[in-house]
Design a protein around this motif. Structure first.
Motif, PDB file in Angstrom:
ATOM      1  N   ALA A 170      -3.676   1.440  -3.197  1.00 26.27           N
ATOM      2  CA  ALA A 170      -3.729   1.640  -2.140  1.00 26.27           C
ATOM      3  C   ALA A 170      -4.313   1.722  -1.183  1.00 26.27           C
ATOM      4  CB  ALA A 170      -2.722   2.566  -1.614  1.00 26.27           C
TER       5      ALA A 170
ATOM      6  N   LEU B  79       2.683   1.900  -3.530  1.00 29.84           N
ATOM      7  CA  LEU B  79       1.162   2.071  -4.456  1.00 29.84           C
ATOM      8  C   LEU B  79       1.284   3.676  -4.091  1.00 29.84           C
ATOM      9  CD1 LEU B  79      -0.794  -1.234  -4.196  1.00 29.84           C
ATOM     10  CD2 LEU B  79       0.533  -0.154  -6.441  1.00 29.84           C
ATOM     11  N   ARG B  80       0.970   4.122  -2.594  1.00 25.46           N
ATOM     12  CA  ARG B  80       0.997   5.394  -2.416  1.00 25.46           C
ATOM     13  C   ARG B  80       1.823   6.384  -2.855  1.00 25.46           C
ATOM     14  NH1 ARG B  80      -0.650   9.395  -2.527  1.00 25.46           N
ATOM     15  NH2 ARG B  80      -1.549  11.506  -1.900  1.00 25.46           N
TER      16      ARG B  80
ATOM     17  N   ALA C  42       1.133  -1.253  -0.171  1.00 28.14           N
ATOM     18  CA  ALA C  42      -0.180   0.061  -0.183  1.00 28.14           C
ATOM     19  C   ALA C  42       0.643   1.390   0.259  1.00 28.14           C
ATOM     20  CB  ALA C  42      -1.236  -0.420   1.232  1.00 28.14           C
TER      21      ALA C  42
END
Lengths: 189, 88
Positions: A93, A84-85, A81
């Motif tokens: 995320a 991804l963020r 996550a």
């Protein structure tokens, strides 16, 4: 904390640590607390090794092993996550954080079933010193899992990369404690 | 495969391996050997979580420090675990 946002060049040893310094203080503190508890558990075991082995036979190793897989997978999703963020994939995320939280709930459900089974067998905290440590250490850890689920929920709402990094670090700490707790309580017969 | 996915797979394998090793006691393997295996796997799992999940691969000196302290701690646990076997 798979990656950290770009920041100034480190000047000292503390600056090298990824993420938030206070979270590392918390991680070390928790490791010391659980570490002392596990050492005390094995210390008390010296007074009654056969009693501890007999008590341990009442535990569900398979369920606890399954919980290990659940927790390390949840940690993987929390770590993803953050990555991804950091590349701007905000919605994905959040889905990863939600899945990590869901696996946390699965962990608690399995743990609850384990406690219910012990209660049905009439096993409580005073049955044997083994179970006093068992309930104390696994119960305290489960409380951290609950706190971790709340933290992941909060950082999924206020989802800047720094918040996710701190929240995921708390979750990885819960994971780290479990990989030390599980073998000592459940496997070392 | 990226390092994070490799770390996750390593953790799954090490976790399964710990449980399999623990089951070897009933097959007649010495508890001391099993204890060494279980704690070695635990140390390896902790190393992976610290390095890849918590990001200490970015801070090699901290990673070495954590690995060393956790290794010494696992040796302490192993010593406590083995005392009854040695003294009886």
């Amino acid at each position: 904390m798979a990656r950290t946002p770009a920041r100034a060049e480190p000047h000292g040893a503390l600056d090298e640590l990824p993420g938030e310094l206070l979270m590392w203080v918390l991680i070390i503190s928790e490791l010391l607390v659980f570490g002392a508890g596990l050492a005390a558990f094995l210390g008390v075991r010296l007074t009654d090794p056969s009693g501890f082995a007999e008590a341990q036979d009442h535990l569900h190793r398979t369920g606890a092993a399954l919980n290990t897989l659940v927790l390390v997978t949840s940690g993987f999703l929390a770590a993803r996550a953050l990555g991804l963020r950091q590349v701007g994939r905000r919605a994905l995320a959040r889905w990863h954080l939600g899945a990590a939280m869901l696996l946390g709930v699965v962990f608690l459900w399995i743990k609850g079933a384990e406690y219910a089974d012990k209660a049905a067998q009439g096993i409580g905290i005073e049955t044997h010193p083994f179970f006093m440590f068992y309930y104390l250490l696994t119960g305290f850890h489960a409380a951290h899992v609950i706190a971790g689920i709340v933290v992941l929920g909060l950082v999924a709402i206020w989802d800047d990369a720094h918040n996710i990094e701190v929240g995921a670090a708390f979750w990885h700490m819960v994971d780290l404690v479990w990989v030390l707790l599980f073998p000592v309580i459940y496997l070392l017969a | 495969m990226n390092p994070l996915t490799r770390a996750w797979l390593a953790l799954l394998l090490l976790s399964g391996g710990s449980t399999v090793i623990a089951a070897l006691v009933s097959q007649g393997v010495a508890p001391a050997t099993v204890g060494v295996g279980i704690l070695l796997f635990s140390w390896m799992k902790a190393r992976v979580i610290l390095s890849r999940y918590l990001g200490l691969w970015q801070a090699p000196s901290w990673r070495r420090g954590f690995n060393l302290v956790l290794g010494i701690y696992c040796l302490l646990l192993l010593g406590l675990y083995l005392i009854p076997a040695v003294t009886t």
